[in-house]
Design a protein around this motif. Structure first.
Motif, mmCIF file in Angstrom:
data_model
loop_
_atom_site.group_PDB
_atom_site.id
_atom_site.type_symbol
_atom_site.label_atom_id
_atom_site.label_comp_id
_atom_site.label_asym_id
_atom_site.label_seq_id
_atom_site.Cartn_x
_atom_site.Cartn_y
_atom_site.Cartn_z
ATOM 1 N N ASP A 81 -20.080 -24.775 12.766
ATOM 2 C CA ASP A 81 -18.751 -24.636 13.362
ATOM 3 C C ASP A 81 -17.701 -24.216 12.342
ATOM 4 O O ASP A 81 -16.533 -24.031 12.704
ATOM 5 C CB ASP A 81 -18.318 -25.973 13.993
ATOM 6 N N ASP A 82 -18.106 -24.051 11.099
ATOM 7 C CA ASP A 82 -17.169 -23.726 10.019
ATOM 8 C C ASP A 82 -16.821 -22.237 10.070
ATOM 9 O O ASP A 82 -17.693 -21.379 9.897
ATOM 10 C CB ASP A 82 -17.811 -24.064 8.675
ATOM 11 N N PRO A 83 -15.545 -21.884 10.317
ATOM 12 C CA PRO A 83 -15.186 -20.469 10.441
ATOM 13 C C PRO A 83 -15.432 -19.667 9.163
ATOM 14 O O PRO A 83 -15.719 -18.471 9.243
ATOM 15 C CB PRO A 83 -13.698 -20.502 10.802
ATOM 16 N N LEU A 84 -15.335 -20.310 8.002
ATOM 17 C CA LEU A 84 -15.602 -19.579 6.758
ATOM 18 C C LEU A 84 -17.069 -19.171 6.668
ATOM 19 O O LEU A 84 -17.398 -18.052 6.237
ATOM 20 C CB LEU A 84 -15.227 -20.439 5.554
ATOM 21 N N LEU A 85 -17.947 -20.065 7.080
ATOM 22 C CA LEU A 85 -19.372 -19.749 7.053
ATOM 23 C C LEU A 85 -19.745 -18.782 8.175
ATOM 24 O O LEU A 85 -20.611 -17.913 8.000
ATOM 25 C CB LEU A 85 -20.199 -21.032 7.150
ATOM 26 N N GLN A 86 -19.104 -18.924 9.322
ATOM 27 C CA GLN A 86 -19.329 -17.971 10.406
ATOM 28 C C GLN A 86 -18.928 -16.555 9.979
ATOM 29 O O GLN A 86 -19.586 -15.565 10.336
ATOM 30 C CB GLN A 86 -18.527 -18.379 11.642
ATOM 31 N N GLU A 87 -17.873 -16.460 9.178
ATOM 32 C CA GLU A 87 -17.426 -15.153 8.684
ATOM 33 C C GLU A 87 -18.506 -14.500 7.816
ATOM 34 O O GLU A 87 -18.752 -13.290 7.906
ATOM 35 C CB GLU A 87 -16.135 -15.294 7.881
ATOM 36 N N ILE A 88 -19.168 -15.315 6.997
ATOM 37 C CA ILE A 88 -20.234 -14.780 6.156
ATOM 38 C C ILE A 88 -21.360 -14.214 7.024
ATOM 39 O O ILE A 88 -21.875 -13.111 6.769
ATOM 40 C CB ILE A 88 -20.782 -15.871 5.219
ATOM 41 N N ILE A 89 -21.730 -14.944 8.071
ATOM 42 C CA ILE A 89 -22.784 -14.468 8.964
ATOM 43 C C ILE A 89 -22.367 -13.152 9.615
ATOM 44 O O ILE A 89 -23.166 -12.208 9.728
ATOM 45 C CB ILE A 89 -23.114 -15.516 10.037
ATOM 46 N N GLY A 90 -21.117 -13.077 10.026
ATOM 47 C CA GLY A 90 -20.614 -11.835 10.626
ATOM 48 C C GLY A 90 -20.662 -10.677 9.651
ATOM 49 O O GLY A 90 -21.009 -9.542 10.018
ATOM 50 N N GLU A 91 -20.322 -10.940 8.390
ATOM 51 C CA GLU A 91 -20.389 -9.893 7.363
ATOM 52 C C GLU A 91 -21.824 -9.398 7.178
ATOM 53 O O GLU A 91 -22.071 -8.194 7.055
ATOM 54 C CB GLU A 91 -19.861 -10.434 6.034
ATOM 55 N N LEU A 92 -22.769 -10.332 7.158
ATOM 56 C CA LEU A 92 -24.157 -9.951 6.908
ATOM 57 C C LEU A 92 -24.740 -9.140 8.067
ATOM 58 O O LEU A 92 -25.441 -8.148 7.849
ATOM 59 C CB LEU A 92 -25.002 -11.202 6.652
ATOM 60 N N HIS A 93 -24.462 -9.544 9.295
ATOM 61 C CA HIS A 93 -24.962 -8.771 10.430
ATOM 62 C C HIS A 93 -24.288 -7.401 10.485
ATOM 63 O O HIS A 93 -24.928 -6.412 10.878
ATOM 64 C CB HIS A 93 -24.746 -9.545 11.729
ATOM 65 N N SER A 94 -23.029 -7.328 10.084
ATOM 66 C CA SER A 94 -22.345 -6.034 10.037
ATOM 67 C C SER A 94 -22.941 -5.150 8.955
ATOM 68 O O SER A 94 -23.119 -3.935 9.148
ATOM 69 C CB SER A 94 -20.845 -6.242 9.785
#
Length: 408
Positions: free
Chosen positions: A283-296
């Motif tokens: 649920d951590d938005p900072l960690l979710q951002e990392i996942i979004g960067e990697l899939h992008s």
């Protein structure tokens, strides 16, 4: 578009078709054992035998010849899928599929007609090209120390080749050599023929299972019908583009695997830092951002190589039609070069960001997540990006033609 021209031949069981459930099952099977193979607990030979049994080496051959009739873009999609499963496997297969492409273009030559029969039988071909000690790497003069000399009614081959990726697992090796008169030739030898010594001595930090070591040829008997003078071979513009794009496509596949591994790592995390943005890591938005960067990053890398693969496929179709389109080949080489420069950087960053998503536990040796960086770094080092970027820049600014030998 880009489909290999169909020609009559003896019917064989077909290899898995692009997008088929059978092909997906094979790739999933390869992925399931990737970490065990990296730990040395499973044998890569078993995977190659599974691929051989599935007749995947015929992927680009027409359906009437037991192949899947795949387009060139579909072949690069297969490379992406295999690389995400286990990056060693498509790297091992690169020289075989490069040989298949050449054989399809040159099937009118009697040597290639015979060699294509072996491919239809499910046999795999490797390459003996690189030699250590060459000052100008890749300019075509690296075959000088491997000699093919007359011996009675046949020939004898002697020399040493390095970076013999995949030969340990294959049936045949196409060896670049020179005659006493100074003519360059390609000679087919059996992997298990007397005098052929394929050594598993590759000591790279990554791609450890590719058997990219040394092959020694000592007085190996070669029959005349297995020798092709290279001046008679079928040439295309920027002949190296296929193999170079293949390597970058492997890296793009690794980035996909990084994104998937990071997603799994974050989803499995329970603990978080007391000062984090959320108690539950997922649920951590900072960690979710990392996942979004990697899939992008994975999306961009895949898009780049597949676009280049589509252009190269159109270029290859022009050759199959008998009129090679120089402009298409140049554009494919340029797109492949740009992809390499961009994707290498994207991939190396992604391999580091993975650990930011997974936390300290991601650094455990048992997780084997360091293999992604090691594999990317090893593949990227095959062809230094700085030289490629400079060539792209000189082409853009001054209209200077790209290099035409190896690496482009």
């Amino acid at each position: 578009m880009n489909t290999v021209t169909d020609t009559p031949a003896v019917l064989h069981p077909r290899c898995p078709a692009p997008g088929s459930a059978e092909l997906r099952a094979l790739i999933d099977e390869i992925a399931a054992g990737s970490e065990a193979r990296d730990r040395g607990e499973a044998d890569t030979r078993d995977v190659i035998e599974r691929i051989r049994a599935a007749r995947l080496g015929l992927f680009r051959l027409p359906a009437s010849q037991g192949g899947a009739g795949a387009t060139l873009p579909q072949l690069y999609e297969l490379v992406l899928d295999l690389a995400a499963a286990d990056s060693n496997i498509p790297h091992i297969l690169r020289n075989h599929f490069a040989f298949v492409e050449k054989a399809l273009r040159a099937s009118h030559l009697p040597q290639y007609a015979r060699w294509l029969d072996r491919i239809r039988n499910g046999e795999l071909f490797g390459l003996g090209a690189s030699e250590i000690g060459t000052q100008n790497v890749g300019d075509g003069d690296g075959d000088g120390n491997t000699l093919l000399v007359p011996r009675g009614d046949a020939f004898s081959l002697t020399g040493v080749k390095y970076y013999s990726t995949g030969n340990l697992y294959f049936d045949h090796i196409m060896v670049n050599a020179k005659t006493p008169e100074g003519h360059f030739v390609a000679a087919r030898v059996g992997v298990h023929a007397p005098g052929v010594d394929v050594r598993d001595d590759w000591d790279g930090i990554g791609q450890r299972l590719t058997a990219s070591g040394t092959t020694v040829y000592t007085d190996v008997a070669v029959q005349p019908h297995d020798v092709l003078p290279l001046e008679e071979d079928v040439k295309i513009p920027h002949q190296a583009t296929f193999a170079q794009l293949w390597l970058t496509t492997i890296i793009a596949g690794i980035v996909r695997r990084i994104a998937d591994d990071a997603t799994q790592q974050l989803g499995a995390r329970v603990r978080n830092y007391y000062h984090a943005s959320a108690a539950r890591p997922a649920d951590d938005p900072l960690l979710q951002e990392i996942i979004g960067e990697l899939h992008s990053a994975a999306y961009v890398a895949e898009s780049a190589v597949l676009r280049a693969g589509t252009t190269l496929g159109a270029a290859f179709e022009s050759s199959h039609a008998g009129q090679p389109d120089e402009a298409l080949y140049v554009e494919a080489a340029l797109q492949a070069a740009k992809s390499k420069v961009a994707v290498d950087g994207i991939a190396l960053k992604a391999a580091t960001r993975l650990f930011d998503a997974g936390g300290a536990s991601a650094a455990r040796q048992s997780a084997r997540l360091d293999r992604h960086w090691r594999n990317i770094r090893t593949i990227a080092s095959h062809n230094p990006g700085a030289y490629k970027a400079r060539a792209i820049g000189e082409h853009a600014v001054n209209g200077t033609a790209l290099p035409r030998a190896a690496f482009f």
